[in-house]
Write a protein that holds these residues in place. Structure first.
Motif, PDB file in Angstrom:
ATOM      1  N   GLY A   1      35.399  43.184  41.467  1.00 13.32           N
ATOM      2  CA  GLY A   1      35.226  41.932  40.752  1.00 13.32           C
ATOM      3  C   GLY A   1      36.379  41.541  39.855  1.00 13.32           C
ATOM      4  N   LYS A   2      37.445  42.332  39.842  1.00  9.89           N
ATOM      5  CA  LYS A   2      38.601  42.041  38.997  1.00  9.89           C
ATOM      6  C   LYS A   2      39.760  41.501  39.846  1.00  9.89           C
ATOM      7  CE  LYS A   2      36.893  43.657  35.085  1.00  9.89           C
ATOM      8  NZ  LYS A   2      36.692  42.812  33.889  1.00  9.89           N
ATOM      9  N   ALA A   3      40.541  40.627  39.237  1.00 10.89           N
ATOM     10  CA  ALA A   3      41.688  40.035  39.942  1.00 10.89           C
ATOM     11  C   ALA A   3      42.897  40.959  39.856  1.00 10.89           C
ATOM     12  CB  ALA A   3      42.023  38.671  39.338  1.00 10.89           C
ATOM     13  N   TYR A   4      43.630  41.023  40.954  1.00 12.74           N
ATOM     14  CA  TYR A   4      44.845  41.831  41.021  1.00 12.74           C
ATOM     15  C   TYR A   4      45.950  41.020  41.694  1.00 12.74           C
ATOM     16  CZ  TYR A   4      42.229  46.110  39.962  1.00 12.74           C
ATOM     17  OH  TYR A   4      41.462  47.081  39.365  1.00 12.74           O
ATOM     18  N   CYS A   5      47.171  41.388  41.362  1.00 10.47           N
ATOM     19  CA  CYS A   5      48.325  40.893  42.116  1.00 10.47           C
ATOM     20  C   CYS A   5      48.819  42.081  42.937  1.00 10.47           C
ATOM     21  CB  CYS A   5      49.414  40.379  41.175  1.00 10.47           C
ATOM     22  SG  CYS A   5      50.894  39.794  42.053  1.00 10.47           S
TER      23      CYS A   5
ATOM     24  N   PRO B   1      45.863  31.879  40.920  1.00  3.90           N
ATOM     25  CA  PRO B   1      46.045  33.134  41.658  1.00  3.90           C
ATOM     26  C   PRO B   1      46.742  32.930  43.001  1.00  3.90           C
ATOM     27  CG  PRO B   1      43.865  33.050  40.685  1.00  3.90           C
ATOM     28  CD  PRO B   1      44.480  31.698  40.467  1.00  3.90           C
ATOM     29  N   GLU B   2      46.409  31.823  43.662  1.00  2.00           N
ATOM     30  CA  GLU B   2      47.069  31.533  44.941  1.00  2.00           C
ATOM     31  C   GLU B   2      48.574  31.359  44.761  1.00  2.00           C
ATOM     32  OE1 GLU B   2      42.892  30.856  45.146  1.00  2.00           O
ATOM     33  OE2 GLU B   2      44.380  29.921  43.811  1.00  2.00           O
ATOM     34  N   GLU B   3      48.935  30.681  43.661  1.00  2.00           N
ATOM     35  CA  GLU B   3      50.359  30.401  43.430  1.00  2.00           C
ATOM     36  C   GLU B   3      51.139  31.666  43.063  1.00  2.00           C
ATOM     37  OE1 GLU B   3      50.460  25.814  41.850  1.00  2.00           O
ATOM     38  OE2 GLU B   3      49.651  27.340  40.499  1.00  2.00           O
ATOM     39  N   TYR B   4      50.627  32.444  42.091  1.00  6.67           N
ATOM     40  CA  TYR B   4      51.410  33.622  41.688  1.00  6.67           C
ATOM     41  C   TYR B   4      51.390  34.700  42.765  1.00  6.67           C
ATOM     42  CZ  TYR B   4      47.085  35.831  39.707  1.00  6.67           C
ATOM     43  OH  TYR B   4      45.839  36.374  39.501  1.00  6.67           O
TER      44      TYR B   4
ATOM     45  N   ALA C   1      54.688  36.285  44.449  1.00  7.85           N
ATOM     46  CA  ALA C   1      54.879  37.734  44.421  1.00  7.85           C
ATOM     47  C   ALA C   1      54.953  38.335  45.820  1.00  7.85           C
ATOM     48  CB  ALA C   1      53.751  38.385  43.631  1.00  7.85           C
ATOM     49  N   SER C   2      54.360  37.647  46.804  1.00  4.87           N
ATOM     50  CA  SER C   2      54.334  38.156  48.182  1.00  4.87           C
ATOM     51  C   SER C   2      55.615  37.872  48.950  1.00  4.87           C
ATOM     52  CB  SER C   2      53.149  37.551  48.950  1.00  4.87           C
ATOM     53  OG  SER C   2      51.925  37.978  48.411  1.00  4.87           O
ATOM     54  N   GLU C   3      56.526  37.110  48.369  1.00  4.13           N
ATOM     55  CA  GLU C   3      57.801  36.887  49.047  1.00  4.13           C
ATOM     56  C   GLU C   3      58.485  38.237  49.259  1.00  4.13           C
ATOM     57  OE1 GLU C   3      59.337  34.215  50.359  1.00  4.13           O
ATOM     58  OE2 GLU C   3      57.448  33.143  50.022  1.00  4.13           O
TER      59      GLU C   3
ATOM     60  N   LYS D   1      61.142  39.011  36.426  1.00  5.69           N
ATOM     61  CA  LYS D   1      60.919  38.152  37.594  1.00  5.69           C
ATOM     62  C   LYS D   1      59.426  37.973  37.862  1.00  5.69           C
ATOM     63  CE  LYS D   1      65.320  39.252  39.820  1.00  5.69           C
ATOM     64  NZ  LYS D   1      66.011  39.953  40.927  1.00  5.69           N
ATOM     65  N   PHE D   2      58.665  39.044  37.764  1.00  5.23           N
ATOM     66  CA  PHE D   2      57.228  38.938  37.994  1.00  5.23           C
ATOM     67  C   PHE D   2      56.553  38.101  36.911  1.00  5.23           C
ATOM     68  CE2 PHE D   2      57.401  42.770  40.858  1.00  5.23           C
ATOM     69  CZ  PHE D   2      56.796  42.161  41.947  1.00  5.23           C
ATOM     70  N   LYS D   3      56.939  38.299  35.672  1.00  3.44           N
ATOM     71  CA  LYS D   3      56.290  37.556  34.584  1.00  3.44           C
ATOM     72  C   LYS D   3      56.627  36.067  34.642  1.00  3.44           C
ATOM     73  CE  LYS D   3      55.630  41.504  31.566  1.00  3.44           C
ATOM     74  NZ  LYS D   3      55.979  42.232  30.320  1.00  3.44           N
ATOM     75  N   ASP D   4      57.802  35.762  35.165  1.00  2.00           N
ATOM     76  CA  ASP D   4      58.175  34.353  35.328  1.00  2.00           C
ATOM     77  C   ASP D   4      57.308  33.652  36.379  1.00  2.00           C
ATOM     78  OD1 ASP D   4      60.096  34.496  33.395  1.00  2.00           O
ATOM     79  OD2 ASP D   4      61.785  34.695  34.790  1.00  2.00           O
ATOM     80  N   MET D   5      56.581  34.428  37.182  1.00  2.00           N
ATOM     81  CA  MET D   5      55.702  33.831  38.191  1.00  2.00           C
ATOM     82  C   MET D   5      54.395  33.322  37.585  1.00  2.00           C
ATOM     83  SD  MET D   5      56.183  36.671  41.229  1.00  2.00           S
ATOM     84  CE  MET D   5      57.839  37.149  41.774  1.00  2.00           C
ATOM     85  N   GLY D   6      54.169  33.608  36.320  1.00  2.00           N
ATOM     86  CA  GLY D   6      52.965  33.129  35.668  1.00  2.00           C
ATOM     87  C   GLY D   6      51.746  33.984  35.901  1.00  2.00           C
TER      88      GLY D   6
END
Length: 466
Positions: A105-109, A30-33, A37-39, A142-147
């Motif tokens: 309790g759910k993860a989000y980008c 999560p930290e990596e994607y 995505a925050s760029e 582009k987003f999906k390529d971020m994993g």
């Protein structure tokens, strides 16, 4: 060579895909994607896409400001869920309520959700839907390529869509539909506005002051003083301003022409060749200032949340300044320079810029530029130098500024150099815009403004006539 049976080959491919997918997910935290995505580059790219669509759809400047404000509001409110130190605008702007909450309790980008919220509002308030469809296909890749894991991706998109709907429901109640279809009735009184050459278009958005503002108590909150009385007696204040505009048009310096053309920002420029006329589509004034935000954000290496705050706060300032300015335009209903000069001084005179179709006082570009500029100055500082190449692609060149204030002051004088405004219209428009910007900043942040408004008697010293 050994070969696999068809059934075994299919089973192998399924197993390989599953293993590859699992491996990919485990390698992207999560930290990596979220970091990817925050760029802010994708935010700036998406903002530019909105401007491209607005130009394509030929929205009028006040309408464009409305689109920018709502799109950025949706993105800002979504992104601040990841950055709660930034204030929510719910309760700070008129009638706006909190956005839908993410599932506990759910993860989000959140960067993904933010940009999706921006696009969701934009594609509903613009016309060229196919441009958004093509843009989103590329953006999704582009987003999906971020994993980003599939469940997080789906959940984040759904959140962005929910926020977009919330903001669109808010926009639905701002009186925009009520203002459609109104036409300005000409008074034909001495000194009043009338349609101008070359296309003698109907007055633009005569009921815009009825649009709900984000922060203003009313559209009359920052009324400028009355314009100089219409008086063609040689030596009168009004006549001196007429002569000034006339002389700029007859004998402009190269720099005056460059400044006027650089800040033209006319959404549709009429070209007349004999019996044929056609339009060139270009940047609007609010689009120019949103592009300036992008330039400064890149220069200052602002992160995504900082950039969104700059986009959103300045867009709200642009929107509310249009409301205040348009209130005055249709109250004073003052004649444009080209009409006075053609009727009384020189029937062949033409302004350097095409006169926009609405009354003269006060200058809209002066007001909205000063309002956005004031907010950006509070946010980023009063010594932010930048090079503005916003309209290089439209042939308008590049200019550099020592500060944001330097830019909006030049914007104001550009209207006089271009032959479309009198000096008091430019000066008082700038003062009105600064007042609106001060108010917007205080409302959005809850902070008092850092500087006091300049005394009224200093207004003519704010802009040096070159």
């Amino acid at each position: 060579m050994r070969t696999l049976s068809k059934a075994k080959e299919v089973a192998f491919l399924i197993l390989f895909a599953a293993l590859f997918s699992a491996s990919s997910c485990s390698q992207t935290s999560p930290e990596e994607y979220n970091k990817l995505a925050s760029e802010p580059a994708l935010l700036h790219q998406t903002s530019k896409q909105l401007t491209t669509v607005i130009i394509r759809d030929i929205f009028k400047p006040p309408v464009a400001s409305r689109i920018y404000a709502y799109a950025n509001l949706a993105a800002y409110e979504t992104m601040r869920l990841q950055s709660p130190d930034y204030p929510s605008l719910a309760g700070r702007i008129r009638e706006f309520t909190p956005i839908p909450a993410p599932e506990a309790g759910k993860a989000y980008c959140y960067p993904l959700a933010s940009i999706k919220a921006f696009i969701g509002v934009s594609e509903n308030l613009t016309l060229s839907v196919e441009m958004w469809d093509a843009y989103e296909e590329d953006l999704d890749r582009k987003f999906k390529d971020m994993g980003i894991p599939e469940d997080v991706y789906t959940r984040s998109v759904a959140l962005g869509d929910a926020v977009a709907k919330h903001v669109l429901d808010y926009a639905e109640k701002d009186n925009y539909k009520y203002t459609r279809g109104y036409r300005h009735v000409l008074t034909h009184t001495t000194g009043s506005w009338e349609p101008t050459p070359p296309n003698y278009a109907q007055a633009c958005e005569p009921k815009w002051s009825a649009i709900r503002s984000f922060t203003l108590d009313s559209s009359t909150q920052f009324m400028p003083p009355p314009p100089a009385p219409y008086d063609l007696t040689p030596g009168s204040p009004f006549y001196k301003m007429v002569e000034e505009v006339y002389n700029y048009g007859k004998h402009p310096t190269p720099e005056q022409k460059e400044i006027a053309y650089f800040w033209d920002d006319n959404a549709t420029v009429t070209n007349v060749m004999g019996h044929v006329s056609y339009l060139d589509k270009k940047m609007t004034p609010p689009g120019h200032w949103q592009a300036i935000v992008s330039t400064i954000a890149r220069d200052q290496k602002l992160d995504m949340m900082q950039s969104l705050q700059a986009y959103t706060f300045s867009a709200i300032a642009l929107h509310d300044a249009f409301i205040a300015c348009w209130e005055e335009k249709y109250r004073s209903n003052r004649i444009r320079p080209v009409t006075v000069i053609n009727q009384h001084l020189d029937g062949e005179w033409e302004p350097y810029l095409e006169t926009p179709p609405f009354p003269e006082y006060v200058s809209g570009h002066s007001a909205i530029s000063a309002s956005a500029g004031k907010v950006l100055t509070y946010l980023l500082g009063d010594q932010v130098a930048f090079i503005d190449s916003t309209e290089y692609e439209f042939g308008h060149g590049v200019r550099s500024f020592t500060s944001i204030r330097d830019a909006y002051m030049e914007t104001s004088m550009s209207r006089v150099y271009g032959g479309i405004h009198f000096l008091d219209g430019a000066l008082e428009g700038t003062k009105q815009g600064e007042q609106v910007g001060e108010w917007v900043w205080a409302k959005l942040t809850g902070k008092p403004t850092k500087t006091k408004p300049k005394p009224k008697e200093d207004a003519t010293k704010q802009i040096a006539v070159k």
